[in-house]
Design an enzyme around this catalytic site. Sequence first.
Site: not given
Length: 402
Positions: A222, A258, A260-261, A336, A365
């Site tokens: 986070g 841990e 990620g981003r 569209c 992500y």
Amino acid sequence: MRPEASDLFVALPGDDLPAYVYDLPDLREHVRTIRAALPERVELLYAAKANSDPGILRTLAGHVHGFEVASGGELDHVRAIVPDAPIAFGGPGKTQRELTRALDAGAERLHIESEHELRLLTTLLGDRTVEVLLRVNLPVDVGRVALAMGGGPFGMDPVRLDRCLEVMESAPGVRLRGLHLHLASGLQAQSHLRLVDKILAWAEKWARDRGIDLREVNVGGGMGVDYASPPAVFDWAALGAGLRRILARHPHLTLRIEPGRSVTAYCGWYVTEVLDIKFSRGHAFAVLRGGTHHLRTPAAKQHDHPFEVIPEDTWLRPWDRPEVRDEPVTLVGQLCTPKDVLASRIMTERLRVGDRVAFAMAGAYAWNISHHAFLMHPHPTFHHLDDVGAPVTGDTCGRRTS
Ligand SMILES: *Cc1c(COP(=O)(O)O)cnc(C)c1O
């Protein structure tokens, strides 16, 4: 962007667009910086769900303690790509098959989400042992964040932990190593530290009151990524220094994080080209090849995705080249639907049909959360910049390039 990356964006054949480019030396440098900022008693795992591209996993392998996976699919994938790396298996709603697979694969940790899940695990264990962290949904105020996990279906309320301890008493193969608390995403360093401080104080007291030898607390990921300001990278040095101070008060504890981003967002680029320029009811639109079915991040997070324009000066058509100059332009994709917006009303000096656009911060992500079957457009191609700066073309989930 590194010069090697911008050279590649120009050199990519038009047929390869849209393209994802992962700058692996840039990623290696970044993860080294992160690791170097952290005190020794902090173990760094990478949350594979942010991006499990094989080149990315291999690049990270030497620099992280291990990988956090959140499904049987991720577990098998990570095992196949980086066979020796320790794996922590988390995530809500684990099936019996997934738990069995995690045991068979020798996962280093299991993050247990509920009493039911723990009971299921005990029936699958046989004479094996496994180290678990109980995931707790601690009711703390995390302030204003991008995503708050507390109050959701993740982990269990603190009062439910005692039932788990009872279950473990009759299942000696399940060893309680500690607790897991991933409570929020989008935190800056100082708010992250305040949260860790609260978590550890609570966890130590919880364990002390029960005579439990608490050895490990995983405080999740986070760490914030600011898409409105690409250079404002999460302050790992401040986090490391703060964790060192906090851990001095918890001399027997190993802390795990841990993220990620914040690890992989910056190494990825989504490169494409302008197909058309339009003016509709006074607003300028640039229609790009591709769109949010490849790069869902701006739609998912409701932001304008940062990008750079790479001018292409060649124009061979016999008519005037459509362009927009010195006015706000909205970058949309080929879908569209009016929701296919990558960046809205961004002031741009000049954008022309045929110019290339490179979206930054597309390494987490991004492709892997995108609804790429919608409208059946071709997939992007995938490219990895390696150490010599030479592109290594797509061996992942996309269209192959020869
Ligand atoms: C998604 C997730 C992470 C990674 O979160 P980031 O915001 O990408 O750092 C870590 N731990 C758990 C349990 C998660 O669900």
